[in-house]
Structures are given as C-alpha cells and as structure tokens.
Design a protein around this motif. Sequence first.
Motif, PDB file in Angstrom:
ATOM      1  N   GLN A   1       8.961 -44.032  64.982  1.00 16.25           N
ATOM      2  CA  GLN A   1       9.548 -42.732  64.662  1.00 16.25           C
ATOM      3  C   GLN A   1       8.472 -41.969  63.902  1.00 16.25           C
ATOM      4  O   GLN A   1       8.255 -42.226  62.709  1.00 16.25           O
ATOM      5  CB  GLN A   1      10.810 -42.886  63.820  1.00 16.25           C
TER       6      GLN A   1
ATOM      7  N   ASP B   1       7.990 -41.127  60.038  1.00 14.32           N
ATOM      8  CA  ASP B   1       9.211 -41.631  59.419  1.00 14.32           C
ATOM      9  C   ASP B   1       9.225 -43.154  59.285  1.00 14.32           C
ATOM     10  O   ASP B   1       9.351 -43.675  58.186  1.00 14.32           O
ATOM     11  CB  ASP B   1      10.424 -41.152  60.227  1.00 14.32           C
ATOM     12  N   ARG B   2       9.082 -43.876  60.414  1.00 19.66           N
ATOM     13  CA  ARG B   2       9.273 -45.329  60.352  1.00 19.66           C
ATOM     14  C   ARG B   2       8.557 -46.032  61.493  1.00 19.66           C
ATOM     15  O   ARG B   2       8.507 -45.530  62.623  1.00 19.66           O
ATOM     16  CB  ARG B   2      10.760 -45.629  60.416  1.00 19.66           C
TER      17      ARG B   2
ATOM     18  N   ASP C   1       8.131 -53.653  58.654  1.00 18.07           N
ATOM     19  CA  ASP C   1       8.958 -52.450  58.713  1.00 18.07           C
ATOM     20  C   ASP C   1       8.434 -51.501  57.639  1.00 18.07           C
ATOM     21  O   ASP C   1       8.457 -51.828  56.452  1.00 18.07           O
ATOM     22  CB  ASP C   1      10.423 -52.822  58.444  1.00 18.07           C
TER      23      ASP C   1
ATOM     24  N   THR D   1       8.436 -47.512  56.094  1.00 17.20           N
ATOM     25  CA  THR D   1       9.020 -46.169  56.085  1.00 17.20           C
ATOM     26  C   THR D   1       8.110 -45.251  55.286  1.00 17.20           C
ATOM     27  O   THR D   1       7.496 -45.652  54.290  1.00 17.20           O
ATOM     28  CB  THR D   1      10.445 -46.142  55.494  1.00 17.20           C
TER      29      THR D   1
ATOM     30  N   GLN E   1       8.120 -41.593  53.386  1.00 20.37           N
ATOM     31  CA  GLN E   1       9.014 -40.575  52.842  1.00 20.37           C
ATOM     32  C   GLN E   1       8.202 -39.551  52.063  1.00 20.37           C
ATOM     33  O   GLN E   1       7.388 -39.915  51.200  1.00 20.37           O
ATOM     34  CB  GLN E   1      10.050 -41.218  51.935  1.00 20.37           C
TER      35      GLN E   1
ATOM     36  N   ARG F   1       7.387 -47.399  51.851  1.00 16.62           N
ATOM     37  CA  ARG F   1       8.111 -48.656  51.606  1.00 16.62           C
ATOM     38  C   ARG F   1       7.778 -49.612  52.733  1.00 16.62           C
ATOM     39  O   ARG F   1       7.857 -49.252  53.907  1.00 16.62           O
ATOM     40  CB  ARG F   1       9.602 -48.403  51.542  1.00 16.62           C
TER      41      ARG F   1
END
Length: 132
Positions: A64, A67-68, A85, A87, A89, A98
């Motif tokens: 994404q 975003d991710r 994983d 992310t 922000q 993160r």
Amino acid sequence: MNIDKEYELPFPVSEVFTAWVSSETAIPPASRMNIEPVPGGCYELFIDGPDGGASNRGRFHLVQPNDRLVYTWEWNGDGEVTVIDVTFQSDGPQTRLRLSHRGFLSKDRAKMHDAGWDSYIQGLTDHIRRQR
C-alpha cells in the motif's frame, strides 16, 4: 519470537517509503538489492564478500504505497521464513515508522535481527540524507 519497533525519521512519508522499496537503497552490509514492490513481487538482498556471500529472499504480500508493506524474509535459504510488517505514518514533516518482524524460532535470531533493524534504520536515514 517477535520484534516490534517504532522509529521517527526526519523525512516525509513519500521519501521514506520510496527509499524502502527501491533497489538503489542497498544499506551496508548489503551490496545490492532487487525489489519488485507489488503483491507477489520479490524482495532480494545480497551481501557479496570474499568468502562468497549471503542473501535474503522474500515476497511481498501487501503493498500500500506510502502506507504499509508486508513481506516475507528468509535468510540464506535457512528455512526460517519470517514476516515483516511496516507501516508509514505522517507526523508533520516526519515519518513515524512501525515495524513488526514475526516468526523467529529462537531468541538469538530475534535478538540479532532486532539490532540489525536499528542499524538498517540508521543506514536508511543516512541514505535519504545523501539523496537530498
């Protein structure tokens, strides 16, 4: 065993994300990378050395933009496939990143990767500064 980390990087999300998924962002000790940031695309990192080398290979499950990212990680074909994983922000002109790295089979492997992430983030920060 799992790793959960959070970092503040002094750059906008778009710069951090773009650097993360670029094959040009080979942070030492990596010597080269091959990244295809699409679901099913490859994530390959290579360390070349006088005694041969090492590599990491994985596949993107989720991409994404800005975003991710979710992708697998297997070091040197050792059979231990973990999942990363990340992310991204926006925090004003900065990025709050993160990172979750899950699925380690031993504390020693998790500890090694935990320190490796801190080193990688410092290298990523230095790389983005040089690109500006």
